[in-house]
Design a protein around this motif. Structure first.
Motif, PDB file in Angstrom:
ATOM      1  N   GLN A 119       0.798  -1.225   0.000  1.00  0.00           N
ATOM      2  CA  GLN A 119       0.000   0.000   0.000  1.00  0.00           C
ATOM      3  C   GLN A 119       0.831   1.275   0.000  1.00  0.00           C
ATOM      4  O   GLN A 119       0.316   2.348  -0.320  1.00  0.00           O
ATOM      5  CB  GLN A 119      -0.944   0.007   1.208  1.00  0.00           C
ATOM      6  CG  GLN A 119      -2.082  -0.997   1.091  1.00  0.00           C
ATOM      7  CD  GLN A 119      -3.013  -0.963   2.283  1.00  0.00           C
ATOM      8  OE1 GLN A 119      -2.645  -0.487   3.361  1.00  0.00           O
ATOM      9  NE2 GLN A 119      -4.215  -1.467   2.116  1.00  0.00           N
ATOM     10  N   ILE A 120       2.091   1.184   0.358  1.00  0.00           N
ATOM     11  CA  ILE A 120       2.925   2.373   0.445  1.00  0.00           C
ATOM     12  C   ILE A 120       3.168   2.979  -0.940  1.00  0.00           C
ATOM     13  O   ILE A 120       3.465   2.276  -1.901  1.00  0.00           O
ATOM     14  CB  ILE A 120       4.279   2.041   1.123  1.00  0.00           C
ATOM     15  CG1 ILE A 120       4.043   1.697   2.596  1.00  0.00           C
ATOM     16  CG2 ILE A 120       5.263   3.195   0.997  1.00  0.00           C
ATOM     17  CD1 ILE A 120       5.291   1.216   3.309  1.00  0.00           C
ATOM     18  N   ILE A 121       3.024   4.302  -1.026  1.00  0.00           N
ATOM     19  CA  ILE A 121       3.325   5.013  -2.277  1.00  0.00           C
ATOM     20  C   ILE A 121       4.823   5.279  -2.312  1.00  0.00           C
ATOM     21  O   ILE A 121       5.342   6.113  -1.583  1.00  0.00           O
ATOM     22  CB  ILE A 121       2.576   6.349  -2.365  1.00  0.00           C
ATOM     23  CG1 ILE A 121       1.065   6.104  -2.405  1.00  0.00           C
ATOM     24  CG2 ILE A 121       2.993   7.124  -3.603  1.00  0.00           C
ATOM     25  CD1 ILE A 121       0.250   7.369  -2.516  1.00  0.00           C
ATOM     26  N   ASN A 122       5.520   4.537  -3.135  1.00  0.00           N
ATOM     27  CA  ASN A 122       6.973   4.637  -3.216  1.00  0.00           C
ATOM     28  C   ASN A 122       7.424   3.900  -4.462  1.00  0.00           C
ATOM     29  O   ASN A 122       7.033   2.758  -4.657  1.00  0.00           O
ATOM     30  CB  ASN A 122       7.609   3.990  -1.963  1.00  0.00           C
ATOM     31  CG  ASN A 122       9.100   4.270  -1.866  1.00  0.00           C
ATOM     32  OD1 ASN A 122       9.783   4.366  -2.878  1.00  0.00           O
ATOM     33  ND2 ASN A 122       9.589   4.395  -0.651  1.00  0.00           N
TER      34      ASN A 122
ATOM     35  N   MET B 181      -8.611  13.797   2.641  1.00  0.00           N
ATOM     36  CA  MET B 181      -8.855  14.321   1.294  1.00  0.00           C
ATOM     37  C   MET B 181      -7.551  14.600   0.548  1.00  0.00           C
ATOM     38  O   MET B 181      -7.451  14.332  -0.649  1.00  0.00           O
ATOM     39  CB  MET B 181      -9.703  15.596   1.379  1.00  0.00           C
ATOM     40  CG  MET B 181     -11.122  15.361   1.874  1.00  0.00           C
ATOM     41  SD  MET B 181     -11.995  14.071   0.944  1.00  0.00           S
ATOM     42  CE  MET B 181     -12.010  14.766  -0.707  1.00  0.00           C
ATOM     43  N   ALA B 182      -6.551  15.127   1.265  1.00  0.00           N
ATOM     44  CA  ALA B 182      -5.257  15.375   0.634  1.00  0.00           C
ATOM     45  C   ALA B 182      -4.627  14.060   0.176  1.00  0.00           C
ATOM     46  O   ALA B 182      -4.018  13.971  -0.896  1.00  0.00           O
ATOM     47  CB  ALA B 182      -4.324  16.098   1.604  1.00  0.00           C
TER      48      ALA B 182
ATOM     49  N   GLN C 293      -3.842  11.162  -8.245  1.00  0.00           N
ATOM     50  CA  GLN C 293      -2.904  11.758  -9.202  1.00  0.00           C
ATOM     51  C   GLN C 293      -1.807  10.783  -9.577  1.00  0.00           C
ATOM     52  O   GLN C 293      -1.403  10.694 -10.739  1.00  0.00           O
ATOM     53  CB  GLN C 293      -2.285  13.018  -8.605  1.00  0.00           C
ATOM     54  CG  GLN C 293      -3.232  14.195  -8.478  1.00  0.00           C
ATOM     55  CD  GLN C 293      -2.628  15.343  -7.684  1.00  0.00           C
ATOM     56  OE1 GLN C 293      -1.449  15.283  -7.298  1.00  0.00           O
ATOM     57  NE2 GLN C 293      -3.415  16.376  -7.434  1.00  0.00           N
ATOM     58  N   ARG C 294      -1.316  10.047  -8.584  1.00  0.00           N
ATOM     59  CA  ARG C 294      -0.173   9.158  -8.808  1.00  0.00           C
ATOM     60  C   ARG C 294      -0.579   7.823  -9.446  1.00  0.00           C
ATOM     61  O   ARG C 294       0.124   7.308 -10.319  1.00  0.00           O
ATOM     62  CB  ARG C 294       0.532   8.876  -7.476  1.00  0.00           C
ATOM     63  CG  ARG C 294       1.127  10.109  -6.805  1.00  0.00           C
ATOM     64  CD  ARG C 294       2.438  10.541  -7.445  1.00  0.00           C
ATOM     65  NE  ARG C 294       3.024  11.667  -6.751  1.00  0.00           N
ATOM     66  CZ  ARG C 294       3.864  11.554  -5.711  1.00  0.00           C
ATOM     67  NH1 ARG C 294       4.210  10.356  -5.259  1.00  0.00           N
ATOM     68  NH2 ARG C 294       4.358  12.624  -5.143  1.00  0.00           N
TER      69      ARG C 294
ATOM     70  N   PHE D  33      -6.620   2.957  -5.086  1.00  0.00           N
ATOM     71  CA  PHE D  33      -7.424   2.882  -3.870  1.00  0.00           C
ATOM     72  C   PHE D  33      -7.683   1.446  -3.423  1.00  0.00           C
ATOM     73  O   PHE D  33      -8.175   1.225  -2.319  1.00  0.00           O
ATOM     74  CB  PHE D  33      -8.762   3.607  -4.071  1.00  0.00           C
ATOM     75  CG  PHE D  33      -8.619   5.100  -4.141  1.00  0.00           C
ATOM     76  CD1 PHE D  33      -8.611   5.860  -2.985  1.00  0.00           C
ATOM     77  CD2 PHE D  33      -8.451   5.744  -5.363  1.00  0.00           C
ATOM     78  CE1 PHE D  33      -8.464   7.241  -3.044  1.00  0.00           C
ATOM     79  CE2 PHE D  33      -8.305   7.123  -5.435  1.00  0.00           C
ATOM     80  CZ  PHE D  33      -8.305   7.873  -4.268  1.00  0.00           C
ATOM     81  N   PHE D  34      -7.356   0.503  -4.270  1.00  0.00           N
ATOM     82  CA  PHE D  34      -7.563  -0.897  -3.899  1.00  0.00           C
ATOM     83  C   PHE D  34      -6.243  -1.673  -3.863  1.00  0.00           C
ATOM     84  O   PHE D  34      -6.233  -2.895  -3.990  1.00  0.00           O
ATOM     85  CB  PHE D  34      -8.566  -1.558  -4.853  1.00  0.00           C
ATOM     86  CG  PHE D  34      -9.991  -1.121  -4.596  1.00  0.00           C
ATOM     87  CD1 PHE D  34     -10.770  -1.779  -3.658  1.00  0.00           C
ATOM     88  CD2 PHE D  34     -10.512  -0.025  -5.264  1.00  0.00           C
ATOM     89  CE1 PHE D  34     -12.059  -1.370  -3.392  1.00  0.00           C
ATOM     90  CE2 PHE D  34     -11.805   0.401  -5.008  1.00  0.00           C
ATOM     91  CZ  PHE D  34     -12.583  -0.271  -4.058  1.00  0.00           C
ATOM     92  N   LYS D  35      -5.153  -0.946  -3.666  1.00  0.00           N
ATOM     93  CA  LYS D  35      -3.864  -1.617  -3.493  1.00  0.00           C
ATOM     94  C   LYS D  35      -3.916  -2.471  -2.225  1.00  0.00           C
ATOM     95  O   LYS D  35      -4.369  -2.023  -1.173  1.00  0.00           O
ATOM     96  CB  LYS D  35      -2.735  -0.596  -3.364  1.00  0.00           C
ATOM     97  CG  LYS D  35      -2.496   0.207  -4.618  1.00  0.00           C
ATOM     98  CD  LYS D  35      -1.124   0.873  -4.589  1.00  0.00           C
ATOM     99  CE  LYS D  35      -0.944   1.763  -3.364  1.00  0.00           C
ATOM    100  NZ  LYS D  35       0.386   2.408  -3.364  1.00  0.00           N
TER     101      LYS D  35
END
Length: 311
Positions: free
Chosen positions: A52-55, A259-260, A267-268, A274-276
């Motif tokens: 789930q981490i954005i990296n 929300m942020a 965007q990424r 959202f379902f990672k």
């Protein structure tokens, strides 16, 4: 004349908080259930956090649960799959004690304990109240757990206490609760859905509400998996907020709310982002909720049996 009424009274008493199941015993049963639930499926939860981490480097975790588990174990050691579990053990006991105590108390007040009668509103409301109370205790421990689950965390934190000190020094007390509103946006509907499904399924399978391990296990698994799948988007944002302090991405480090987080994720990675981790989340939740409900109902039945013997 009293004998024909004996069995219905017993059925009602099993589901009621007073008089044959004390608050302290209920909290003990809940604590046992919570620890059993989290520990049993902890390695898959660690995989879910990594996914789930954005990296950009997170893609190295692997596409599936089995591949991700192998890569994590082979590159960081098999024990890395359990790193941070001490935080769960320390936090899950008191949090789940409060969770089930609140659940039983609210359900009893709302009249949801009558045998053979289904009370969906009581089930959903008691679940929502339970998670608001328990998450207030569990959220800091969950932050520590997720910080210790990320890649290379062993180089940053030697222990749960060391991680807590580091987060406090670097980000302040707010870091332990920045994800709390987002956590509630996930856990309140998750718990309401889970309790509603659990009560519906268990009542359908076991109308008398007597202790039945098979019913509790199956109803818990189905209810947990159903609720987990629907609330995955909130879980992804929660992970983002709880691990932002470890990110090298400046934009990610400044995300300060639900929300942020949603805007940045969309965007990424688009809607799919959202379902990672939905598969390991469901895979973790189904057996863990089955274990949780089975352990809780078994403990509850044991205490009631012991109380009935001494009364």
């Amino acid at each position: 004349m009293a004998q024909p009424n004996a069995e219905p009274v017993e059925d009602y008493d099993y589901e009621s908080l007073p008089p044959n199941f004390s608050l302290l015993q209920n909290m003990a049963a809940g604590a046992f259930a919570g620890i059993a639930e989290h520990c049993a499926m902890y390695p898959i939860d660690a995989i879910k956090t990594r996914m789930q981490i954005i990296n950009p480097a997170s893609s190295t975790i692997g596409a599936g649960v089995i591949q991700a588990t192998y890569r994590m174990a082979s590159t960081e050691g098999i024990l890395s799959l359990w790193r941070g579990m001490s935080s769960v053990i320390v936090g899950a006991g008191p949090a789940h004690a409060v969770y089930f105590a609140t659940y039983e108390a609210v359900k009893h007040i709302m009249g949801g304990n009558q045998a053979g009668v289904h009370h969906p509103l009581a089930a959903a409301t008691s679940g929502a109240c339970a998670t608001i109370a328990s998450d207030a205790l569990m959220n800091p421990f969950d932050v520590i757990k997720q910080r210790m689950q990320i890649q290379n965390s062993a180089k940053m934190y030697r222990s749960m206490l060391d991680c807590a000190k580091y987060v406090y020094r670097q980000e302040g007390l707010a870091a332990f609760y920045v994800s709390y509103p987002t956590t509630l946006s996930m856990t309140v509907p998750f718990t309401a859905l889970q309790f509603l499904a659990y009560e519906s399924i268990s009542t359908s399978m076991n109308p008398t509400k007597k202790y039945d391990p098979v019913t509790h296990c199956l109803a818990g698994a189905v209810a947990g998996g159903f609720a987990a799948a629907l609330t995955t988007p909130m879980d992804v944002i929660k992970t983002m907020l709880q691990t932002r302090g470890t990110a090298t991405d400046a934009e990610l480090r400044t995300v300060n709310g639900f929300m942020a987080g949603c805007r940045l994720l969309y965007q990424r990675e688009g809607a799919r982002g959202f379902f990672k981790g939905v598969r390991p989340r469901v895979l973790t939740t189904m057996p863990s909720t089955a274990i949780c409900w089975s352990a809780y109902e078994a403990s509850k039945a044991y205490f009631i049996h012991q109380n009935d013997k001494t009364s």
